[in-house]
Design a protein around this motif. Structure first.
Motif, PDB file in Angstrom:
ATOM      1  N   THR A  36      -7.648  -7.151   0.190  1.00 30.96           N
ATOM      2  CA  THR A  36      -6.756  -6.248  -0.315  1.00 30.96           C
ATOM      3  C   THR A  36      -5.590  -6.983  -1.060  1.00 30.96           C
ATOM      4  N   ASP A  60     -12.836   0.997   5.686  1.00 22.77           N
ATOM      5  CA  ASP A  60     -11.812   1.315   4.496  1.00 22.77           C
ATOM      6  C   ASP A  60     -11.413   2.744   4.093  1.00 22.77           C
ATOM      7  N   VAL A 108       0.133  -1.336   4.813  1.00 19.85           N
ATOM      8  CA  VAL A 108      -0.903  -2.159   4.524  1.00 19.85           C
ATOM      9  C   VAL A 108      -0.741  -3.539   4.017  1.00 19.85           C
ATOM     10  N   TRP A 133       2.798   0.344   0.631  1.00 19.94           N
ATOM     11  CA  TRP A 133       1.481   1.183   1.023  1.00 19.94           C
ATOM     12  C   TRP A 133       1.198   1.243   2.475  1.00 19.94           C
ATOM     13  N   TYR A 134       0.743   2.608   2.736  1.00 15.40           N
ATOM     14  CA  TYR A 134       0.516   2.834   3.983  1.00 15.40           C
ATOM     15  C   TYR A 134      -1.179   3.311   3.812  1.00 15.40           C
ATOM     16  N   LYS A 135      -1.739   3.029   4.958  1.00 15.21           N
ATOM     17  CA  LYS A 135      -3.225   3.719   5.191  1.00 15.21           C
ATOM     18  C   LYS A 135      -3.435   4.172   6.664  1.00 15.21           C
ATOM     19  N   SER A 160       0.328  10.263  -2.193  1.00 16.36           N
ATOM     20  CA  SER A 160      -0.866  10.237  -1.203  1.00 16.36           C
ATOM     21  C   SER A 160      -2.463  10.438  -2.186  1.00 16.36           C
ATOM     22  N   TYR A 212      -4.345   6.937   1.858  1.00 22.76           N
ATOM     23  CA  TYR A 212      -3.586   6.002   1.395  1.00 22.76           C
ATOM     24  C   TYR A 212      -2.160   6.626   0.821  1.00 22.76           C
TER      25      TYR A 212
END
Length: 1256
Positions: free
Chosen positions: A591, A611, A585, A578-580, A627, A615
């Motif tokens: 989380t 936040d 992440v 997972w990427y933010k 996404s 994502y």
């Protein structure tokens, strides 16, 4: 939760459509596939179509077509084309066309034209004009000439009384043109595929002549069940002309057909040129190369007379006169005489002349020679017979030039008078050889052919395409039950292993290969082999593509609420990251990242303003992502003054690594920057000094209340850099920098290097890629393939981190290539260049059975056996080494290597303890050594003398007078013992007996034995005071002498009583019998009365009244009859009598009765695989002969059936019937009074489970 719908993608980019055509037209259906290497099948009414004279199937790249020739009403059915899992259906419709008026054309029927009475019978009838109309087409294709409807055509077909439904017809062709002969056989009533052979002349089999000018083809139409066999002659030459024959056979059925081919030069108006006879047959450029071809001139002359002068009267002299002239002439005049008398077959003429000359030569040694060839079934016996001129001649039998010796019961030699027999029992394939019988320098040769019925493949394997992890099955049917078959994968035989990967099933004629838990490694070509054929099919394994069942969605949440991003993919083993906003992440107290089965979740508790962002979920190993955006909803009541300077709210400002935003190449870059200011500020985006606007195509700039959004569609490498956002209003301005980095899959590594190879493995090494494209390389994926293959097989599925890898499970002796993929967090690179080809090979196993064969004071003899495993590399030789006990210095026994498996090592120190070892060498190096169990002391060992008498000499050795005696008596003893022979305790005569001694045996040899050589032979071996003895008893036998004192002791009626005494000389063996003969004194022609008669008296009966008889007797022993008989001294006269006895006549009662079945056969339905019986009862006098039939075919000699008869109750047992055994069975009873028949029907059905499985 509803699952995402799976979209089916068709393999066709262009599909065939339904068409309408007229009768006798040609229709073409075309289809185009997405990939060029897809295998395409065409079907008619759900049955596969193969290429034939009716259907033509072609494929060029992506284009595939089906052509239907000569459309008829029955072709109006449904068709389909299949590629992979895609199937397209279409139809052919027939449009009724108007019947055209047939054109007037006359084609003479060759069956109507009769030859003139003056023509000889051997002259072939002239070919018709219709047969030569199309010299490059098919000689017999069954199609009516153009312009005439089928009902108006002349019937030129021959009467079909055998297997042929269409016979090949005679034809004509010009030199350089093509012609095709066609034969068709109906297979509806045949149990297996018929065998067809094409011959030229009488003996030349054309199957071995296939090549540039001759092609043999065959195909089978499943709809009409017709086999079509074609012989294509391409670019015909003049010497191709002649008589041809086509033979077809199927089990006990046979049929043949003769036809002719005439080959013409290019026709001219002035007839033929005589100079063509002097052309050379060779195609070389030399002027004198080749031979003069008079046969071509004669055939052309004959053809010219036939085509130009259809009714020419041919007058020839009698054939005998021509042959007499040829016999008396010299060979130089043969061609001239043949041309004069019209002999066209020069080769046949020369063979016949040679045979006629040979017939005059009679052998001095043979009265009757062996036939040219014999044929025998496997496991049967055969007897070869000759007749010799001299009964005492010595005969030798040879097989492939090697003399045959008596070994067990395999060969039996017999001699009866002038006849000599060689019997070969239990013939095997090894007995298929050339046999020679020699008498002195003369010999007669024959060939023995051992016939083994081949096992044919009735139903071939079919290609299979399965998904990874499923089970694959290959199935075929063979012609015989219980036949042995061999399964291979890519040329390697398959066997059962501990993992039960492969299973082999056999059910009657059906053989099944089952592959469990299929993987990509199982892709390849699978072959089943029998001794009569083979079948090949391909297994293709597909991996399931990763599908997204549920994607993540945008979320809008309030403060302190929970945000949950959730997605579902098709493979539960796939992991992801997972990427933010491009930053990975990490899980913490708020989380949580979970992965349960196919569902991946990202949960954020107690949502805060920071936040908010984009994502992304990236599955590992796949180049795509999911996404979504998290929007933070916050309700604020702010009292803001009218003038508020603009402000950019970013939590990742600057150019540090932590604040860099990562984006995968090809994905969308979206920068959403929160801003404040009153009045609303204006926003400007820049990269360096360039201002970015919507006019750039991929760039989109958007401003909303509280946000400014910058988007780039399909990020590329040049999009990487620092982006600046500037906000201005009357109250001021604010600036922020955002560092964007575009990452991609790494570059491919360099070509791998092979460091070393083993038996089934290799060690490969490679260098990392030069550029990792922004993400570190996390590992590598390796693939290999065979050099001649195009399929790469993956060796690891998880990234391998090192740059050196050991690849295993390769086939020894097969060339391979390797290639490497680099993997980073984004995905997998393109493959590297393939490595240099390499071949796995390993040293052999150690030699086996190393032992000491002999030893002396300074030498030792070692012997061993070859290694159990040699491998694919050739064995180069053996190396022998020795060392002293306690030392590690091994000394080679000789330079280089030896090919032998025994060696003598000399010049060793006496009394020293030595150790020896042997190693085998191949291209991979030396094998592990084979070493003696303990050190050996170099000193000669005393061995007690011992005689080993062969088993056949434990009994009396019987030989005939004149035969050779060769006794080999092995013994042991060290040092070399002294050997002494005696006969009846007396020394041997060196003139009659030869003795030869060696270290291990002694030989007694008598070249030509005599009666006086009989006796007891003693052999003694002695070493100092120790000795051993053995005895051999030899008996020399000969023909017996004649009996003595033959006389007639009584005569009464038609009988004479004889008596005699045994012969004085019995030939040194027992008398086995006597042969008694009689002769009338008038004619003195001798007739045998008794043979093998054991007594010394007998009564000769059935003599004729009024005749006077004399008698003689031969004695017989195991050698044969006595050379001279014993004649009776007095004759015996049979007196006439006047008394005639008339027996009373009685009326005989006739007890005969016509056969009648008292209990009939009952129709039955049985299950396949279980024995079935049919029973009935019959009565009749005399006892009737019973015959069983199936479908009116006699099955008495069939091994599948057993017949029983007990007190009139008849039973037929059918062993393990299959559906082919169903039919009408009939039982027939026949005796001299009449016959009776009873029949029933037998139905063989599959078990219920088999039918359900087959339907599935």
């Amino acid at each position: 939760m509803p699952e995402a719908t799976k979209k089916t993608v068709s393999a066709f980019t262009k599909k065939p459509n339904t068409q309408t055509a007229e009768i006798e037209a040609t229709v073409i259906f075309e289809a185009e596939t997405e990939k060029p290497d897809v295998k395409v099948r065409w079907q008619r009414d759900s049955k596969d179509i193969s290429s034939s004279y009716k259907y033509t199937i072609s494929a060029e790249g992506n284009m595939h077509s089906l052509t239907i020739n000569n459309v008829v009403q029955e072709d109006a059915v449904g068709y389909a084309v299949i590629a992979g899992v895609s199937k397209v259906k279409f139809e052919l419709k027939i449009k009724e066309s108007e019947v055209k008026e047939p054109q007037k054309a006359v084609s003479p029927d060759p069956a109507v034209v009769e030859p003139k009475p003056e023509e000889p019978k051997e002259t072939p009838s002239a070919p018709t004009e219709s047969s030569a109309a199309d010299t490059s087409g098919t000689a017999s294709d069954g199609v009516a000439p153009e312009g005439l409807p089928e009902s108006h055509q002349p019937d030129t077909r021959q009467d079909l009384t055998g297997l042929f439904t269409e016979r090949p017809q005679s034809g004509e062709v010009n030199v350089g043109e093509n012609i095709t002969f066609v034969a068709r056989v109906c297979g509806e009533s045949l149990l297996k595929k018929p065998t067809v052979k094409w011959f030229k002349g009488k003996w030349m089999d054309l199957a071995s002549k296939s090549g540039k000018h001759l092609q043999l083809k065959e195909h089978y139409d499943r709809n009409t069940k017709v086999y079509t066999f074609e012989m294509h002659i391409i670019a015909a030459k003049a010497n191709f002309a002649g008589a041809y024959r086509c033979e077809v056979s199927s089990r006990d059925k046979f049929d043949s057909c003769n036809f002719d081919l005439a080959v013409h030069e290019a026709r001219t108006t002035d007839g033929f040129d005589i100079r063509t006879a002097f052309r050379r047959t060779s195609t070389d450029a030399g002027e004198d190369s080749g031979e003069l071809d008079f046969s071509a001139l004669l055939k052309k002359r004959d053809s010219f007379l036939k085509t130009g002068l259809r009714a020419v009267h041919v007058s020839t002299e009698p054939e005998v006169d021509a042959w007499e002239i040829l016999q008396k002439s010299s060979p130089s005049e043969y061609e001239k005489i043949a041309f004069q008398y019209g002999i066209t077959d020069l080769r046949g003429m020369l063979k016949r002349l040679k045979k006629m000359k040979k017939e005059k030569k009679k052998s001095a040694a043979f009265l009757r020679k062996l036939d040219p060839a014999y044929q025998v079934e496997k496991a049967h016996k055969i007897k070869l017979q000759i007749e010799v001129a001299n009964p005492d001649a010595e005969v030798k039998w040879l097989k492939n030039g090697q003399e045959i010796h008596l070994t067990g019961s395999k060969y039996i030699f017999e001699s009866v008078g002038n006849k000599r027999f060689l019997t070969i029992n239990n013939c095997a394939l090894a007995d298929d050889a050339a046999y020679t019988c020699m008498i002195g320098e003369e010999k007669t040769v024959t060939e023995l052919f051992v016939k083994e019925p081949p096992v044919l493949i009735v139903r071939n394997l079919e290609d299979q395409m399965v998904m990874k992890g499923e089970r694959a099955e290959f199935e075929c049917d063979v012609s015989e039950e219980g036949a042995q078959v061999k399964w291979e994968k890519d040329g390697v035989e398959l066997t059962r292993d501990e993992s039960f990967k492969y299973r082999f099933k056999k059910d009657g004629c059906k053989h099944v290969l089952i592959i469990n838990d299929v993987t990509k490694e199982d892709c390849g070509h699978y072959r089943v082999k029998t001794n009569g054929g083979q079948s090949l099919a391909e297994l293709m394994v597909q991996e399931k593509q990763l599908e997204v069942y549920q994607s993540i969605a945008d979320l809008t949440v309030k403060a302190k609420d929970q945000a949950v991003f959730k997605c579902e993919v098709s493979d539960e083993n796939v992991k992801g990251i997972w990427y933010k906003n491009g930053v990975e992440v990490k899980p913490d107290a708020r989380t949580h990242i979970t992965h349960i089965g196919r569902i991946h979740k990202l949960t954020i508790d107690d949502v805060k303003p920071e936040d908010e962002g984009d994502y992304t979920f990236v599955p590992e190993g796949y180049a795509f992502n999911l996404s979504a955006k998290l929007n933070f909803l916050e309700v604020k009541i702010d009292f803001v003054p009218r003038q508020d300077p603009p402000k950019i709210h970013l939590d990742c400002m600057g150019r540090t690594a932590e604040s860099t935003i990562l984006v995968v190449a090809g994905n969308k870059l979206r920068l959403d920057v929160p801003i404040t200011g009153d009045p609303a500020p204006t926003v400007v985006w820049t990269k360096g000094e360039k201002v970015l606007t919507d006019s750039d195509g991929r760039v989109h700039v958007e401003s909303t209340k509280g946000h400014c959004i910058f988007t780039i569609e399909g990020a590329e490498r040049q999009d990487e850099g620092v982006y600046s956002v500037i906000v201005r209003n009357p109250a001021g301005e604010d600036t922020a920098d955002i560092n964007v980095k575009v990452v991609d899959v790494p570059d491919p590594p360099e070509a791998p290097r092979i460091l070393s190879v083993g038996e089934d493995s290799c060690i490969v090494q490679w260098d990392p890629p030069l550029f990792d494209d922004g993400q570190p390389v996390i590992g590598y994926v390796l693939e290999r393939k065979k050099k001649k293959s195009y399929r790469w097989m993956r060796l690891n599925f998880d990234p391998y981190k090192e740059t050196t890898y050991e690849a295993k499970r390769m086939i020894e002796g097969v060339a391979y290539e390797m290639r490497i993929y680099a993997v980073n967090a984004i995905g997998m690179s393109r493959p590297s260049a393939a490595s240099q080809p390499f071949v796995p090979v390993a040293p052999t196993s150690e030699p086996t059975g190393l032992c000491v064969d002999d030893i002396s004071d300074t030498t030792i003899s070692l012997k061993w056996r070859a290694p159990e495993r040699i491998g694919s590399a050739e064995l180069e030789g053996y190396g022998v080494e020795y060392c002293k006990e306690g030392s590690d210095e091994w000394i080679p026994a000789f330079k280089g290597l030896t090919d032998r498996t025994s060696v003598i090592i000399r010049d060793l120190p006496t009394g020293e303890k030595m150790q020896f070892r042997v190693r085998a060498y191949n291209m991979a190096g030396p094998s592990p050594p084979a070493t003696l169990q303990q050190a050996v002391t170099i000193r000669e060992i005393m061995q007690r003398p011992k005689i080993w008498v062969p088993r056949n000499l434990h009994q009396t050795l019987i030989k005939k007078v004149g035969e050779t005696i060769n006794l080999v008596i092995p013994f042991q003893g060290k040092p070399r013992p002294q050997v002494t022979w005696t006969k009846n305790d007396e020394p041997l005569d060196p003139k009659q007996v030869s003795i030869r001694n060696s270290n291990t045996d002694t030989i007694l040899f008598i070249r030509r034995s005599e009666r006086k050589d009989s006796g007891n032979y003693d052999v003694q071996v002695q070493i100092e005071n120790v000795e051993d003895r053995a005895s051999v008893n030899i008996q020399i036998v000969d023909l017996p002498g004649p009996p003595q004192n033959l006389k007639a002791i009584d005569v009464w009626g038609f009988n004479v009583a004889l008596e005699w005494k045994p012969p004085k000389d019995n030939g040194n063996c027992d008398i086995t019998g006597y042969t008694i003969q009689k002769a009338d004194k008038k004619t003195m022609e001798w007739y045998t009365v008794f043979e093998q008669y054991r007594r010394t008296n007998c009564v000769v009966s059935d003599l004729i009244m009024g005749n006077e008889y004399v008698f003689r007797v031969y004695a017989m022993n195991m050698v044969g009859l006595s050379p001279e008989p014993c004649l009776s001294k007095d004759s015996a006269y049979i007196q006439k009598t006047g008394i005639v006895y008339k027996p009373p006549s009685y009326k005989e009662r006739d007890f005969s009765e016509v056969p009648k079945f008292t209990h009939p056969l009952m129709s039955r339905s049985v299950i396949a695989g279980y024995n079935a019986t049919l029973s009935c009862s019959v009565r009749g006098i005399p006892k009737p002969k019973i015959t069983w039939y199936k479908n009116k075919m006699d099955i008495t000699n069939e091994a599948k059936y057993r017949m029983f008869s007990n007190q009139g109750v008849l039973t037929l047992e059918i062993r393990k019937p299959c559906p082919f055994d169903g039919g009408v069975y009939m039982c027939k009873a026949i005796n001299s009074s009449g016959e009776d028949v009873v029949e029933c029907k037998l139905e063989v059905r599959h078990p219920q489970g088999t039918k359900e499985d087959s339907k599935k």
